[in-house]
Design a protein around this motif. Sequence first.
Motif, PDB file in Angstrom:
ATOM      1  N   PRO A 279       0.757  -1.128  -0.057  1.00 12.61           N
ATOM      2  CA  PRO A 279      -0.078  -0.021   0.053  1.00 12.61           C
ATOM      3  C   PRO A 279       0.795   1.223   0.038  1.00 12.61           C
ATOM      4  O   PRO A 279       1.724   1.448   0.659  1.00 12.61           O
ATOM      5  CB  PRO A 279      -0.818  -0.341   1.328  1.00 12.61           C
ATOM      6  CG  PRO A 279      -0.175  -1.083   2.115  1.00 12.61           C
ATOM      7  CD  PRO A 279       0.856  -1.878   1.272  1.00 12.61           C
TER       8      PRO A 279
ATOM      9  N   TRP B 273      -6.402   2.209   2.427  1.00 15.71           N
ATOM     10  CA  TRP B 273      -6.021   1.987   1.022  1.00 15.71           C
ATOM     11  C   TRP B 273      -6.751   0.638   0.762  1.00 15.71           C
ATOM     12  O   TRP B 273      -7.116   0.693  -0.294  1.00 15.71           O
ATOM     13  CB  TRP B 273      -4.450   1.700   1.203  1.00 15.71           C
ATOM     14  CG  TRP B 273      -3.868   1.648  -0.148  1.00 15.71           C
ATOM     15  CD1 TRP B 273      -3.765   2.343  -1.307  1.00 15.71           C
ATOM     16  CD2 TRP B 273      -3.622   0.185  -0.609  1.00 15.71           C
ATOM     17  NE1 TRP B 273      -3.059   1.486  -2.330  1.00 15.71           N
ATOM     18  CE2 TRP B 273      -2.958   0.357  -2.049  1.00 15.71           C
ATOM     19  CE3 TRP B 273      -3.618  -1.097  -0.070  1.00 15.71           C
ATOM     20  CZ2 TRP B 273      -2.738  -0.748  -2.740  1.00 15.71           C
ATOM     21  CZ3 TRP B 273      -3.358  -2.129  -0.866  1.00 15.71           C
ATOM     22  CH2 TRP B 273      -2.882  -2.146  -2.051  1.00 15.71           C
ATOM     23  N   TRP B 274      -6.873  -0.278   1.480  1.00 10.57           N
ATOM     24  CA  TRP B 274      -7.235  -1.624   1.293  1.00 10.57           C
ATOM     25  C   TRP B 274      -8.695  -1.494   0.841  1.00 10.57           C
ATOM     26  O   TRP B 274      -9.206  -2.109  -0.059  1.00 10.57           O
ATOM     27  CB  TRP B 274      -7.042  -2.611   2.201  1.00 10.57           C
ATOM     28  CG  TRP B 274      -7.488  -4.029   1.725  1.00 10.57           C
ATOM     29  CD1 TRP B 274      -8.811  -4.495   2.351  1.00 10.57           C
ATOM     30  CD2 TRP B 274      -7.243  -4.987   0.808  1.00 10.57           C
ATOM     31  NE1 TRP B 274      -9.052  -5.827   1.613  1.00 10.57           N
ATOM     32  CE2 TRP B 274      -8.337  -6.099   0.740  1.00 10.57           C
ATOM     33  CE3 TRP B 274      -6.016  -4.804  -0.142  1.00 10.57           C
ATOM     34  CZ2 TRP B 274      -8.114  -7.004  -0.260  1.00 10.57           C
ATOM     35  CZ3 TRP B 274      -5.977  -6.066  -1.049  1.00 10.57           C
ATOM     36  CH2 TRP B 274      -7.043  -6.957  -1.138  1.00 10.57           C
TER      37      TRP B 274
ATOM     38  N   GLN C  43      -9.105  -0.249  -2.258  1.00  8.40           N
ATOM     39  CA  GLN C  43      -8.790  -1.040  -3.312  1.00  8.40           C
ATOM     40  C   GLN C  43      -9.807  -2.384  -3.580  1.00  8.40           C
ATOM     41  O   GLN C  43     -10.014  -2.797  -4.776  1.00  8.40           O
ATOM     42  CB  GLN C  43      -7.384  -1.978  -3.072  1.00  8.40           C
ATOM     43  CG  GLN C  43      -6.240  -1.080  -3.321  1.00  8.40           C
ATOM     44  CD  GLN C  43      -6.017  -0.540  -4.373  1.00  8.40           C
ATOM     45  OE1 GLN C  43      -6.199  -1.077  -5.409  1.00  8.40           O
ATOM     46  NE2 GLN C  43      -5.652   0.693  -4.309  1.00  8.40           N
TER      47      GLN C  43
ATOM     48  N   SER D 253     -12.417  -3.199  -6.893  1.00  4.42           N
ATOM     49  CA  SER D 253     -12.218  -4.636  -6.929  1.00  4.42           C
ATOM     50  C   SER D 253     -13.618  -5.290  -7.094  1.00  4.42           C
ATOM     51  O   SER D 253     -13.783  -6.457  -7.398  1.00  4.42           O
ATOM     52  CB  SER D 253     -11.356  -5.447  -6.311  1.00  4.42           C
ATOM     53  OG  SER D 253      -9.834  -5.128  -6.344  1.00  4.42           O
TER      54      SER D 253
ATOM     55  N   LYS E 194      -9.423  -8.022 -11.331  1.00  5.68           N
ATOM     56  CA  LYS E 194      -8.862  -7.790 -10.286  1.00  5.68           C
ATOM     57  C   LYS E 194      -7.882  -8.997 -10.136  1.00  5.68           C
ATOM     58  O   LYS E 194      -6.753  -9.141  -9.955  1.00  5.68           O
ATOM     59  CB  LYS E 194      -9.280  -6.960  -9.185  1.00  5.68           C
ATOM     60  CG  LYS E 194      -9.683  -5.611  -9.504  1.00  5.68           C
ATOM     61  CD  LYS E 194      -8.537  -4.817  -9.636  1.00  5.68           C
ATOM     62  CE  LYS E 194      -8.714  -3.390  -9.802  1.00  5.68           C
ATOM     63  NZ  LYS E 194      -7.625  -2.505 -10.033  1.00  5.68           N
TER      64      LYS E 194
ATOM     65  N   ILE F 285      -3.063  -6.384  -7.661  1.00  8.57           N
ATOM     66  CA  ILE F 285      -3.730  -5.262  -6.923  1.00  8.57           C
ATOM     67  C   ILE F 285      -2.226  -4.538  -6.476  1.00  8.57           C
ATOM     68  O   ILE F 285      -1.390  -4.986  -5.859  1.00  8.57           O
ATOM     69  CB  ILE F 285      -4.389  -5.549  -5.686  1.00  8.57           C
ATOM     70  CG1 ILE F 285      -5.675  -6.144  -6.309  1.00  8.57           C
ATOM     71  CG2 ILE F 285      -4.626  -4.209  -4.949  1.00  8.57           C
ATOM     72  CD1 ILE F 285      -6.672  -6.343  -5.076  1.00  8.57           C
ATOM     73  N   GLY F 286      -2.168  -3.396  -6.937  1.00  9.04           N
ATOM     74  CA  GLY F 286      -1.079  -2.542  -6.257  1.00  9.04           C
ATOM     75  C   GLY F 286       0.115  -2.788  -7.073  1.00  9.04           C
ATOM     76  O   GLY F 286       0.253  -3.176  -7.941  1.00  9.04           O
TER      77      GLY F 286
END
Length: 224
Positions: free
Chosen positions: A111, A139-140, A143, A147, A199, A204-205
């Motif tokens: 993150p 942040w999650w 996300q 998603s 996703k 992710i990220g």
Amino acid sequence: MTLWLTRVVPDLRSADARRDTRGPGGAIHLHRRLMSLFPSDAGPDPRARFGVLFRLEDTPTGPQILLQSSVEPALDRLPENYGTSLTRPLTPLLDALKPGLTIRYSCVASPVRKPGATTRALYKLPPVVSLTGKAADEWWSRQSDASGLKPLTLHSQPLDAVQGQRGAQGPAARQRVRHARTRFDGTAAIIDPDLLRTKITEGIGRGKPYGCGLLSIAPARGTA
């Protein structure tokens, strides 16, 4: 497109397996190991070309490697006595996704936020700032929304950062890799199955070449 999930249980009596699964630079070695299981003529970004994502899991019986890819890996390219491995398609799981289904999720991610130029100058910040604690959880949450998920529960745990030299020789040997990591586990309700499939496929990220970004899901108990 078929996605494949491979589980490798390394035999730590193997020097290769120990190098790939231990220390802050293990993920860099493991990246090279896993990419060797795919064709070498894939252009400038073979990881993206073959959809390669992976995560190193600590279990009560020792480390396990989860490898997801859009091409079935050639497991016979692993060194002799490296460990045991098994590959299966993810198609049945992905086809079963539907709105309202409650799932369990797990993801080791990196993150970060990218402050604007004015903020960076004012607070003397780097271009990319790693997030921890509540900021990482927020942040999650963003996300998850992106998603196609509605988070229901969340447990986050900071992990040691991945760090080391990108390569062993040439310009890559002068490029340093560092990705702070947090593990996110919990339950969520599916809002948009198509977005979730995307996703899962893309990851992710940041830090995808080095063990970050693999989103694993399973039906929550009682919902299968």
